[in-house]
Design a protein around this motif. Sequence first.
Motif, PDB file in Angstrom:
ATOM      1  N   PHE A  74       0.832  -1.207   0.000  1.00  0.00           N
ATOM      2  CA  PHE A  74       0.000   0.000   0.000  1.00  0.00           C
ATOM      3  C   PHE A  74       0.871   1.264   0.000  1.00  0.00           C
ATOM      4  O   PHE A  74       0.532   2.258  -0.650  1.00  0.00           O
ATOM      5  N   ILE A  75       1.962   1.221   0.718  1.00  0.00           N
ATOM      6  CA  ILE A  75       2.879   2.375   0.743  1.00  0.00           C
ATOM      7  C   ILE A  75       3.504   2.592  -0.631  1.00  0.00           C
ATOM      8  O   ILE A  75       3.576   3.716  -1.139  1.00  0.00           O
ATOM      9  N   TRP A  76       3.962   1.513  -1.259  1.00  0.00           N
ATOM     10  CA  TRP A  76       4.548   1.632  -2.597  1.00  0.00           C
ATOM     11  C   TRP A  76       3.507   2.147  -3.594  1.00  0.00           C
ATOM     12  O   TRP A  76       3.835   2.934  -4.484  1.00  0.00           O
ATOM     13  N   GLU A  77       2.277   1.686  -3.446  1.00  0.00           N
ATOM     14  CA  GLU A  77       1.220   2.124  -4.364  1.00  0.00           C
ATOM     15  C   GLU A  77       1.007   3.633  -4.277  1.00  0.00           C
ATOM     16  O   GLU A  77       0.668   4.286  -5.272  1.00  0.00           O
ATOM     17  N   GLU A  78       1.242   4.194  -3.116  1.00  0.00           N
ATOM     18  CA  GLU A  78       1.089   5.634  -2.932  1.00  0.00           C
ATOM     19  C   GLU A  78       2.335   6.417  -3.353  1.00  0.00           C
ATOM     20  O   GLU A  78       2.344   7.648  -3.318  1.00  0.00           O
ATOM     21  N   GLY A  79       3.382   5.710  -3.747  1.00  0.00           N
ATOM     22  CA  GLY A  79       4.613   6.373  -4.161  1.00  0.00           C
ATOM     23  C   GLY A  79       5.640   6.515  -3.055  1.00  0.00           C
ATOM     24  O   GLY A  79       6.655   7.202  -3.235  1.00  0.00           O
ATOM     25  N   GLY A  80       5.396   5.883  -1.915  1.00  0.00           N
ATOM     26  CA  GLY A  80       6.328   5.958  -0.797  1.00  0.00           C
ATOM     27  C   GLY A  80       7.234   4.745  -0.716  1.00  0.00           C
ATOM     28  O   GLY A  80       7.312   3.932  -1.646  1.00  0.00           O
ATOM     29  N   GLY A  81       7.927   4.620   0.412  1.00  0.00           N
ATOM     30  CA  GLY A  81       8.827   3.496   0.613  1.00  0.00           C
ATOM     31  C   GLY A  81       9.041   3.233   2.080  1.00  0.00           C
ATOM     32  O   GLY A  81       8.649   4.033   2.945  1.00  0.00           O
ATOM     33  N   LEU A  82       9.671   2.097   2.380  1.00  0.00           N
ATOM     34  CA  LEU A  82       9.993   1.752   3.767  1.00  0.00           C
ATOM     35  C   LEU A  82      11.258   2.458   4.225  1.00  0.00           C
ATOM     36  O   LEU A  82      11.405   2.801   5.405  1.00  0.00           O
ATOM     37  N   ALA A  83      12.168   2.639   3.296  1.00  0.00           N
ATOM     38  CA  ALA A  83      13.438   3.313   3.597  1.00  0.00           C
ATOM     39  C   ALA A  83      13.987   3.895   2.308  1.00  0.00           C
ATOM     40  O   ALA A  83      13.672   3.424   1.207  1.00  0.00           O
ATOM     41  N   ASP A  84      14.814   4.918   2.447  1.00  0.00           N
ATOM     42  CA  ASP A  84      15.414   5.599   1.311  1.00  0.00           C
ATOM     43  C   ASP A  84      16.934   5.496   1.432  1.00  0.00           C
ATOM     44  O   ASP A  84      17.480   5.610   2.531  1.00  0.00           O
ATOM     45  N   ASP A  87       7.525   8.098   7.540  1.00  0.00           N
ATOM     46  CA  ASP A  87       6.916   9.373   7.919  1.00  0.00           C
ATOM     47  C   ASP A  87       6.690  10.311   6.743  1.00  0.00           C
ATOM     48  O   ASP A  87       6.281  11.458   6.933  1.00  0.00           O
ATOM     49  N   THR A  88       6.932   9.859   5.520  1.00  0.00           N
ATOM     50  CA  THR A  88       6.656  10.700   4.357  1.00  0.00           C
ATOM     51  C   THR A  88       5.149  10.754   4.119  1.00  0.00           C
ATOM     52  O   THR A  88       4.405   9.840   4.520  1.00  0.00           O
ATOM     53  N   PRO A  89       4.656  11.788   3.467  1.00  0.00           N
ATOM     54  CA  PRO A  89       3.215  11.866   3.176  1.00  0.00           C
ATOM     55  C   PRO A  89       2.688  10.650   2.427  1.00  0.00           C
ATOM     56  O   PRO A  89       1.591  10.158   2.724  1.00  0.00           O
ATOM     57  N   ALA A  90       3.464  10.164   1.458  1.00  0.00           N
ATOM     58  CA  ALA A  90       3.009   9.006   0.683  1.00  0.00           C
ATOM     59  C   ALA A  90       2.892   7.768   1.564  1.00  0.00           C
ATOM     60  O   ALA A  90       1.909   7.017   1.482  1.00  0.00           O
ATOM     61  N   ALA A  91       3.884   7.524   2.405  1.00  0.00           N
ATOM     62  CA  ALA A  91       3.843   6.363   3.291  1.00  0.00           C
ATOM     63  C   ALA A  91       2.690   6.467   4.283  1.00  0.00           C
ATOM     64  O   ALA A  91       2.035   5.470   4.611  1.00  0.00           O
ATOM     65  N   LEU A  92       2.429   7.655   4.766  1.00  0.00           N
ATOM     66  CA  LEU A  92       1.309   7.846   5.693  1.00  0.00           C
ATOM     67  C   LEU A  92      -0.024   7.595   5.009  1.00  0.00           C
ATOM     68  O   LEU A  92      -0.964   7.065   5.626  1.00  0.00           O
ATOM     69  N   ARG A  93      -0.134   7.930   3.733  1.00  0.00           N
ATOM     70  CA  ARG A  93      -1.361   7.612   2.990  1.00  0.00           C
ATOM     71  C   ARG A  93      -1.540   6.102   2.879  1.00  0.00           C
ATOM     72  O   ARG A  93      -2.658   5.575   2.982  1.00  0.00           O
ATOM     73  N   GLY A  94      -0.440   5.370   2.666  1.00  0.00           N
ATOM     74  CA  GLY A  94      -0.526   3.913   2.612  1.00  0.00           C
ATOM     75  C   GLY A  94      -0.992   3.329   3.925  1.00  0.00           C
ATOM     76  O   GLY A  94      -1.813   2.411   3.969  1.00  0.00           O
ATOM     77  N   GLY A 117      -2.494  -3.259  -7.797  1.00  0.00           N
ATOM     78  CA  GLY A 117      -1.710  -2.540  -6.808  1.00  0.00           C
ATOM     79  C   GLY A 117      -0.308  -3.107  -6.665  1.00  0.00           C
ATOM     80  O   GLY A 117      -0.042  -4.262  -7.009  1.00  0.00           O
ATOM     81  N   ALA A 118       0.583  -2.282  -6.164  1.00  0.00           N
ATOM     82  CA  ALA A 118       1.934  -2.746  -5.871  1.00  0.00           C
ATOM     83  C   ALA A 118       1.888  -3.768  -4.742  1.00  0.00           C
ATOM     84  O   ALA A 118       1.067  -3.667  -3.831  1.00  0.00           O
ATOM     85  N   ARG A 152       3.875  -5.622 -10.828  1.00  0.00           N
ATOM     86  CA  ARG A 152       4.125  -4.414 -10.041  1.00  0.00           C
ATOM     87  C   ARG A 152       4.734  -4.776  -8.684  1.00  0.00           C
ATOM     88  O   ARG A 152       4.593  -4.048  -7.710  1.00  0.00           O
ATOM     89  N   GLY A 153       5.385  -5.923  -8.647  1.00  0.00           N
ATOM     90  CA  GLY A 153       5.993  -6.384  -7.405  1.00  0.00           C
ATOM     91  C   GLY A 153       7.240  -5.603  -7.044  1.00  0.00           C
ATOM     92  O   GLY A 153       7.992  -5.159  -7.915  1.00  0.00           O
ATOM     93  N   ARG A 154       7.449  -5.445  -5.758  1.00  0.00           N
ATOM     94  CA  ARG A 154       8.627  -4.768  -5.227  1.00  0.00           C
ATOM     95  C   ARG A 154       9.246  -5.626  -4.135  1.00  0.00           C
ATOM     96  O   ARG A 154       8.603  -6.515  -3.574  1.00  0.00           O
TER      97      ARG A 154
END
Length: 399
Positions: free
Chosen positions: A177-187, A201-208, A279-280, A348-350
């Motif tokens: 769900f986080i990847w689908e929103e354009g976020g990630g677990l770590a950068d 804590d990024t906006p995209a990850a929070l949306r996920g 979805g991712a 769309r696997g990650r």
Amino acid sequence: MPGGEGRRTVTVWLMKDSASPDFLHRFTEAFERDNSHLRLDIRIQQWSGIGQKVQRALDDDSGTGPDVIEVGNTQVPQYVEDDRLLDLTLESALHWGSRDWLPGLAEPGQLMSHQYGIPWYAANRVVIYRKDLFAKAGITSPPRTHDEWLTATERLNSGGNQGIYLAGQDWYTLAGFIWEEGGGLADDGDSDGAGWRGSLDTPAALRGMDFYRRLQALGDGPTGADEEHPPQAGVFAKGRVAQIIALPGLARTVVQQNPGLQGKLGFFPVPGKVAGRPGAVFIGGSDLVVPNNTRDQDGAVAVVAALTGARWDTELARAMNYVPNKRSLARHVAGEDGVAAMAAGAARGRATPATPQWGAVEEDNPIKQYMTRVLTGADPATEARKASRRITAVLNRLD
């Protein structure tokens, strides 16, 4: 030479249950017929303790170790360090069609744009659903978007039935769900050289996380446990759950526990934000690697080429209900509903962050703790910052 009759022996470590005995027998016969100068010695390994065993083999210069090793796709980064794996970038690009590989298998096998792990097979979660409960609720087709999924699940969550059983700490599902929103677990901090850092804590990850919270609330999944506590197959088998998110093979376990569900289970890819695109999802599976200390580099490369090539990769996927390593091969498993749904999502696997330290993050998983706190009412942004700081510390060995 070992193997007799002038043949060179190539030792291959494969994991228990990755391939059936019948498949391995047929592959060995065909490979040795096509490569008359080589003999295969396939040795089956147990998953328990395999990490340490592979590390020892990569460090062993006695000449008695394996020439090809099957490893989990997310394990490759921990073995790449210290130049212990053969760089297979050239073969991948020129002969093995690397552009068509599933990214979730291929990317963890890379370091600095060099390919060390060669994708073999994949598996990922889908939605397993009760066709009869969907029909009773007037839902005539599987949802295709997040909004449709929430609407359908809310309708299913009635009359004593759970719309979905989703445990509070199913962090692999959250990752999708986080990847689908354009976020990630770590950068990885490439842009500023700051090193790896948690990014929950990024906006995209929070949306996920917010989507996870809304979906999870449409059932009675425990907020403080993962999908194995209790095993969700057993919960689904009791007959009062409309959906779970799992590998499609879990449906067999469900039916074994409740034969009354035979013929009532269906599958669809985890929906994405927009129709027409699944979805991712987190993608698991295996890559093949060649140790730099191999006794027979040419023979090892020949084995990898054959096992991951279109013919045998497709046969393995059919035999074991896997997803093949290339998007173009997905059509060959379209006849089985669960595998077809899995293959659609696999495009769309990650995979988890490609750092050797990620395993340390999972040992005392701050993502699970974060999820439970949010699902029990804590402020998502505050808890995400705490979890991200913990991930950053572990990834940079600061703890």
